[in-house]
Every structure is written in structure tokens, then in C-alpha cells.
Design an enzyme around this catalytic site. Structure first.
Site: not given
Ligand code: GRF
Length: 204
Positions: A16, A93-94, A96, A110, A112, A148, A177
Site C-alpha cells: 500500500s 521485512m529484512r 540489510l 525506510n 516504520h 530501524d 504513512e
Molecule cells: C507499513 O506499516 C510499513 O510502515 C511497515 O510495513 C507496512 C507495510 O505495508 N514497514 P504496505 O506493504 O506498504 O501496505
């Protein structure tokens, strides 16, 4: 950056935030093109999203690499092949390693879903609720080798309500976000961000 900048987006899941960046490009808020979207997971919805839009979608499947180093080399190769100026982690989700971080020094962002340095890691909303914090939010930061932990670019807060669940809090944060990430990318591309140690100054 004067010409149209080239973005490479790394995403592991839903996508998203990726979509909010695509939308910001479409309306001219961000002067950039997305040259490639890369996922470490073949099933990532982010890949489906862009494939339909004609943006190159590539899976660099972590499972197919014996070591983190080989995996990251494949990521860097793919980003360099597409001449990427700025790497955007959008739900990637990794963590680096310094190899990757140095390949794109100060050119990786990034997002968060908490007010860092509070509640880093994969389960920010759960941790916020368990701790009993009254305010949460989201953070856009440059990426270093830690989790993070890189210099913070922008943050915005949202309230935590008494009846919040992980889902309702996540939805409230996600709305913010989707505004904040495009804003941070635009500032970067307009050369308005200056990194000074841990502090990122915004030049007007
Ligand atoms: C978001 O909440 C972002 O802050 C976190 O993972 C989620 C990813 O959501 N790192 P999407 O895949 O962008 O919908």
C-alpha cells in the site's frame, strides 16, 4: 536532482505504501519513475500490483540464496541494472548488511509504523498497545545496518485510543504513512535533505 529520478522499491508484502508512491508520481507530487519493484517473496501482493501497471516486477527470492551476502548481491545487481538513484523500502521485512547499505550510501529510505526510536521491529503496533503508549505514529528514515535505526527524516504522530486493537491502530497510522512517505521522497529529490550526523535538516 534535476532530471526525473529513478526509484527502486523493495517490498515484501501488501504494497500500500508502494501504491501511495505510484499515486504521488501520477499526480506529479514526486518527479520520479519507478524503474523496478523487487520482492524477496514470490507471493508478495506488491509484485502483482505493479505487474498490472507495466512496472518491472522482480522476485529475488531469499530462499534461493544460501547466504545473505549472495542474496544482497542479487538485489544490488538488479537495482544497478535499472540505474536506481534512490532505494525505497516499503514494507521490506529484512535488515540489510553494510554491503548493501554502502552500495547505496544515504540513498536508502525506510518507513516504520511507530515513533522511532520507540518500538522498532516487526510488531510495532502490538508493542505500542502492550506498553500502553498514548501516542504512536510513523517514521521515515535513512537506512543503516541496524534495525530501524538510521537518521530520521520525518515523523508524524497519531493518538492511541482506549479501544484500539492492532488493526485499528495500524489503519490510523497507515493513513499518515501514505502521506508522509511521498513527502519525504519529494524532499529528497528536491535536494532539500541534509544529513548532519544523526540529524536530517530540511532546507527550505
Ligand atoms: C507499513 O506499516 C510499513 O510502515 C511497515 O510495513 C507496512 C507495510 O505495508 N514497514 P504496505 O506493504 O506498504 O501496505
Amino acid at each position: 536532482m534535476t532530471n526525473t529520478a529513478v526509484l527502486g522499491v523493495l517490498a515484501s508484502g501488501r504494497g500500500s505504501n508502494l501504491q501511495s508512491i505510484i499515486d504521488a508520481i501520477d499526480i506529479g507530487r514526486i518527479k520520479a519513475e519507478i524503474a523496478v519493484v523487487i520482492s524477496d517473496k514470490p507471493e508478495a501482493n506488491a509484485l502483482k500490483r505493479v505487474a498490472e501497471l507495466g512496472i518491472p516486477a522482480v522476485c529475488v527470492d531469499r530462499k534461493l540464496y544460501d547466504t545473505k551476502e549472495e542474496f544482497e548481491k542479487a538485489l544490488v545487481e538488479e537495482l544497478e541494472k535499472h540505474r536506481v538513484d534512490l532505494v525505497i523500502l516499503a514494507g521490506f521485512m529484512r535488515i540489510l548488511s553494510s554491503y548493501f547499505v554502502n552500495a547505496f550510501k544515504n540513498k536508502i529510505m525506510n518507513i516504520h509504523p511507530s515513533l522511532l526510536p520507540a518500538f522498532p521491529g516487526a510488531h510495532a503496533h502490538r508493542s505500542v498497545l502492550e506498553y500502553g503508549a498514548k501516542v504512536s505514529g510513523c517514521t521515515i528514515h535513512f537506512v543503516d545496518e541496524g534495525m530501524d535505526s538510521g537518521p530520521i527524516i520525518l515523523q508524524e504522530s497519531v493518538p492511541v485510543l482506549d479501544d484500539d486493537t492492532e488493526e485499528t491502530l495500524a489503519a490510523r497510522v497507515l493513513k499518515v504513512e501514505h502521506v508522509l512517505y511521498p513527502k519525504a521522497i519529494a524532499l529528497y529529490l528536491e535536494d532539500k535533505l541534509e544529513i548532519n550526523g544523526r540529524r536530517v535538516m530540511i532546507k527550505e
